[in-house]
Design a protein around this motif. Sequence first.
Motif, PDB file in Angstrom:
ATOM      1  N   MET A  35       0.852  -1.194   0.000  1.00 11.89           N
ATOM      2  CA  MET A  35       0.000   0.000   0.000  1.00 11.89           C
ATOM      3  C   MET A  35       0.887   1.243   0.000  1.00 11.89           C
ATOM      4  O   MET A  35       1.689   1.444   0.902  1.00 11.89           O
ATOM      5  N   GLY A  36       0.805   2.056  -1.026  1.00 11.84           N
ATOM      6  CA  GLY A  36       1.535   3.306  -1.075  1.00 11.84           C
ATOM      7  C   GLY A  36       0.700   4.425  -0.508  1.00 11.84           C
ATOM      8  O   GLY A  36      -0.482   4.257  -0.195  1.00 11.84           O
ATOM      9  N   ARG A  37       1.305   5.590  -0.332  1.00  9.99           N
ATOM     10  CA  ARG A  37       0.561   6.737   0.170  1.00  9.99           C
ATOM     11  C   ARG A  37      -0.314   7.297  -0.951  1.00  9.99           C
ATOM     12  O   ARG A  37       0.171   7.869  -1.911  1.00  9.99           O
ATOM     13  N   GLY A  38      -1.621   7.137  -0.813  1.00 15.49           N
ATOM     14  CA  GLY A  38      -2.545   7.675  -1.795  1.00 15.49           C
ATOM     15  C   GLY A  38      -2.868   6.755  -2.956  1.00 15.49           C
ATOM     16  O   GLY A  38      -3.595   7.124  -3.855  1.00 15.49           O
ATOM     17  N   PHE A  39      -2.329   5.517  -2.947  1.00 10.77           N
ATOM     18  CA  PHE A  39      -2.658   4.592  -4.013  1.00 10.77           C
ATOM     19  C   PHE A  39      -2.472   3.169  -3.518  1.00 10.77           C
ATOM     20  O   PHE A  39      -1.906   2.929  -2.441  1.00 10.77           O
ATOM     21  N   SER A  40      -2.983   2.216  -4.272  1.00 16.03           N
ATOM     22  CA  SER A  40      -2.879   0.800  -3.905  1.00 16.03           C
ATOM     23  C   SER A  40      -2.606  -0.005  -5.153  1.00 16.03           C
ATOM     24  O   SER A  40      -3.096   0.309  -6.233  1.00 16.03           O
ATOM     25  N   VAL A  41      -1.824  -1.065  -5.026  1.00 15.00           N
ATOM     26  CA  VAL A  41      -1.566  -1.985  -6.124  1.00 15.00           C
ATOM     27  C   VAL A  41      -2.221  -3.312  -5.775  1.00 15.00           C
ATOM     28  O   VAL A  41      -1.918  -3.906  -4.748  1.00 15.00           O
ATOM     29  N   GLU A  42      -3.137  -3.760  -6.626  1.00 13.60           N
ATOM     30  CA  GLU A  42      -3.859  -5.002  -6.385  1.00 13.60           C
ATOM     31  C   GLU A  42      -3.514  -6.007  -7.477  1.00 13.60           C
ATOM     32  O   GLU A  42      -3.440  -5.662  -8.655  1.00 13.60           O
ATOM     33  N   THR A  43      -3.322  -7.289  -7.090  1.00 12.33           N
ATOM     34  CA  THR A  43      -3.083  -8.346  -8.059  1.00 12.33           C
ATOM     35  C   THR A  43      -4.407  -8.972  -8.450  1.00 12.33           C
ATOM     36  O   THR A  43      -5.396  -8.903  -7.717  1.00 12.33           O
ATOM     37  N   LEU A  44      -4.425  -9.597  -9.626  1.00 13.61           N
ATOM     38  CA  LEU A  44      -5.665 -10.196 -10.110  1.00 13.61           C
ATOM     39  C   LEU A  44      -5.939 -11.555  -9.491  1.00 13.61           C
ATOM     40  O   LEU A  44      -7.064 -12.025  -9.499  1.00 13.61           O
ATOM     41  N   SER A  45      -4.936 -12.209  -8.973  1.00 10.75           N
ATOM     42  CA  SER A  45      -5.151 -13.588  -8.485  1.00 10.75           C
ATOM     43  C   SER A  45      -4.293 -13.860  -7.264  1.00 10.75           C
ATOM     44  O   SER A  45      -3.352 -14.622  -7.316  1.00 10.75           O
ATOM     45  N   ARG A  46      -4.646 -13.210  -6.165  1.00  7.24           N
ATOM     46  CA  ARG A  46      -3.880 -13.431  -4.938  1.00  7.24           C
ATOM     47  C   ARG A  46      -3.954 -14.895  -4.518  1.00  7.24           C
ATOM     48  O   ARG A  46      -3.016 -15.440  -3.944  1.00  7.24           O
ATOM     49  N   SER A  47      -5.103 -15.556  -4.807  1.00  6.30           N
ATOM     50  CA  SER A  47      -5.270 -16.950  -4.409  1.00  6.30           C
ATOM     51  C   SER A  47      -4.504 -17.904  -5.308  1.00  6.30           C
ATOM     52  O   SER A  47      -4.378 -19.092  -4.991  1.00  6.30           O
ATOM     53  N   GLY A  48      -4.007 -17.452  -6.432  1.00  6.91           N
ATOM     54  CA  GLY A  48      -3.310 -18.316  -7.368  1.00  6.91           C
ATOM     55  C   GLY A  48      -4.179 -18.817  -8.496  1.00  6.91           C
ATOM     56  O   GLY A  48      -3.680 -19.384  -9.463  1.00  6.91           O
ATOM     57  N   SER A  49      -5.492 -18.605  -8.416  1.00  3.60           N
ATOM     58  CA  SER A  49      -6.390 -19.011  -9.485  1.00  3.60           C
ATOM     59  C   SER A  49      -6.548 -17.878 -10.491  1.00  3.60           C
ATOM     60  O   SER A  49      -6.287 -16.715 -10.180  1.00  3.60           O
ATOM     61  N   LEU A  50      -6.990 -18.210 -11.691  1.00  2.00           N
ATOM     62  CA  LEU A  50      -7.146 -17.212 -12.735  1.00  2.00           C
ATOM     63  C   LEU A  50      -8.459 -16.457 -12.556  1.00  2.00           C
ATOM     64  O   LEU A  50      -9.470 -17.030 -12.131  1.00  2.00           O
ATOM     65  N   CYS A  51      -8.441 -15.170 -12.908  1.00  2.00           N
ATOM     66  CA  CYS A  51      -9.694 -14.416 -12.916  1.00  2.00           C
ATOM     67  C   CYS A  51     -10.444 -14.748 -14.209  1.00  2.00           C
ATOM     68  O   CYS A  51      -9.922 -15.422 -15.102  1.00  2.00           O
ATOM     69  N   SER A  52     -11.689 -14.283 -14.319  1.00  2.00           N
ATOM     70  CA  SER A  52     -12.514 -14.640 -15.478  1.00  2.00           C
ATOM     71  C   SER A  52     -11.913 -14.149 -16.788  1.00  2.00           C
ATOM     72  O   SER A  52     -12.006 -14.820 -17.822  1.00  2.00           O
ATOM     73  N   ALA A  53     -11.285 -12.965 -16.777  1.00  2.00           N
ATOM     74  CA  ALA A  53     -10.672 -12.454 -18.000  1.00  2.00           C
ATOM     75  C   ALA A  53      -9.522 -13.344 -18.448  1.00  2.00           C
ATOM     76  O   ALA A  53      -9.360 -13.633 -19.647  1.00  2.00           O
ATOM     77  N   GLN A  54      -8.722 -13.814 -17.487  1.00  2.00           N
ATOM     78  CA  GLN A  54      -7.592 -14.685 -17.825  1.00  2.00           C
ATOM     79  C   GLN A  54      -8.066 -16.046 -18.319  1.00  2.00           C
ATOM     80  O   GLN A  54      -7.590 -16.552 -19.340  1.00  2.00           O
ATOM     81  N   SER A  55      -9.009 -16.655 -17.578  1.00  2.00           N
ATOM     82  CA  SER A  55      -9.467 -17.993 -17.953  1.00  2.00           C
ATOM     83  C   SER A  55     -10.208 -17.971 -19.290  1.00  2.00           C
ATOM     84  O   SER A  55     -10.177 -18.956 -20.039  1.00  2.00           O
ATOM     85  N   GLY A  56     -10.859 -16.857 -19.608  1.00  2.00           N
ATOM     86  CA  GLY A  56     -11.567 -16.763 -20.874  1.00  2.00           C
ATOM     87  C   GLY A  56     -10.643 -16.712 -22.075  1.00  2.00           C
ATOM     88  O   GLY A  56     -11.043 -17.032 -23.199  1.00  2.00           O
ATOM     89  N   MET A  57      -9.381 -16.320 -21.859  1.00  4.02           N
ATOM     90  CA  MET A  57      -8.430 -16.235 -22.965  1.00  4.02           C
ATOM     91  C   MET A  57      -7.899 -17.609 -23.378  1.00  4.02           C
ATOM     92  O   MET A  57      -7.549 -17.817 -24.548  1.00  4.02           O
ATOM     93  N   LEU A  58      -7.843 -18.546 -22.443  1.00  5.04           N
ATOM     94  CA  LEU A  58      -7.157 -19.812 -22.702  1.00  5.04           C
ATOM     95  C   LEU A  58      -7.779 -20.627 -23.831  1.00  5.04           C
ATOM     96  O   LEU A  58      -7.058 -21.032 -24.773  1.00  5.04           O
ATOM     97  N   PRO A  59      -9.088 -20.920 -23.805  1.00  3.15           N
ATOM     98  CA  PRO A  59      -9.632 -21.758 -24.895  1.00  3.15           C
ATOM     99  C   PRO A  59      -9.636 -21.073 -26.254  1.00  3.15           C
ATOM    100  O   PRO A  59      -9.802 -21.743 -27.281  1.00  3.15           O
ATOM    101  N   LEU A  60      -9.446 -19.765 -26.263  1.00  6.40           N
ATOM    102  CA  LEU A  60      -9.444 -19.017 -27.517  1.00  6.40           C
ATOM    103  C   LEU A  60      -8.034 -18.781 -28.043  1.00  6.40           C
ATOM    104  O   LEU A  60      -7.845 -18.081 -29.040  1.00  6.40           O
ATOM    105  N   ASN A  61      -7.032 -19.361 -27.362  1.00  8.03           N
ATOM    106  CA  ASN A  61      -5.632 -19.174 -27.766  1.00  8.03           C
ATOM    107  C   ASN A  61      -5.290 -17.690 -27.899  1.00  8.03           C
ATOM    108  O   ASN A  61      -4.597 -17.269 -28.832  1.00  8.03           O
ATOM    109  N   ALA A  62      -5.777 -16.897 -26.961  1.00  9.83           N
ATOM    110  CA  ALA A  62      -5.586 -15.446 -27.018  1.00  9.83           C
ATOM    111  C   ALA A  62      -4.276 -14.996 -26.401  1.00  9.83           C
ATOM    112  O   ALA A  62      -3.985 -13.807 -26.371  1.00  9.83           O
TER     113      ALA A  62
END
Length: 377
Positions: free
Chosen positions: A1-28
Amino acid sequence: MGRGFSVETLSRSGSLCSAQSGMLPLNASQCGFCTPGFVMAMVYAQITKKDQTPEQALAGNLCRCTGYGGLIEATRIAQSQPLDRAFVDEIEGATTVLRQLSRGGFSIINHNSRIDAPKTLENLLDLRKNFSSATLVSGATDFGLWITKRLDRPSHVILTKFCEQLLLREIRSDIIEIGAAVTIEDLENSLVSEYPELQEWFQRFGGPQVRCSGTLGGNIANGSPIGDSAPVLIALGASLTIHSCRGRRVIPIENFFIEYGKQDLLRDEVLVSILIPRRTHIRRLAVEKISKRYDQDISIVLAAMAEISGDKPSYRFAFGGMAGTPKLAEKTMESLNPDDLTSDFTPLSDHRAEAWYRLAVSKNLVRDFLDGDTSRE
């Protein structure tokens, strides 16, 4: 956490988010170099829920492997899905923490460099008075290139984007006041309802990454003759509020640009806000950006043309890319003869376009506007 801003990761749990998982079957995703940017663009589209095509959501990201088909389809799917619950929780948690942070400004000082981030206009003006050679930085979309391309190493930076008065967005009976540190993305949210003709102009201003960082005041204060905001604001009859410890002054925006590389801003002054007239007397408005590419390109010519209602209609034709500064075509506004643009401007030839081409295009744009062909009513 920085002063006045925050950096968030998409998959803290290690699993893919919907945007990431949606790319896989489409070879994106193939080599993977561009994947993070595309994923973030998809997630941002899920966050904002803007009415936009997948191509618009992805603007600003380039891929040399996939041919874009899979990426566009993955984005279309992501736009139809809600943002992942885990990521919503991350955003809400970060927002809560950020709101609890001290509202005072901060300074970082060491033996050979200094950064100040004032929260109040009084503190900003005091810093400007005492450190007039410091570099003012807001969104840093240009400043970042000074660092990476010109290898500039400024010893003192004053950040303006934490100053509350520069983040103002206020709609009054006759004026829309926009703080100089308001981002282009937030400006769109404030202005398109008043001027729907500007929708495409905002889309072509830059990709979401640029629009969410770049600020209106920065785009003006840099004084670029090919900056996209100045011609539009000039055509609308906007004014600038400029402050210093000595007081406040308001000037028409067209008077701010004196000559190439020189603006009407003294070393102890700060551009604080932009005053944009409401729609009351503007009957028609058209903004035309001419560039080699549709997306993510610098203007060859940007024309902003307004018809002002009255007993006898009047016109404001403002151009970028036609002179050393953005400016009005005053003789053409009086004569309504597009050929008089040759008296208003003596454009340069450069690697983007020849002078004759700039003049020819501009004459056609004015002619079409006067004929009513570019009306976006």
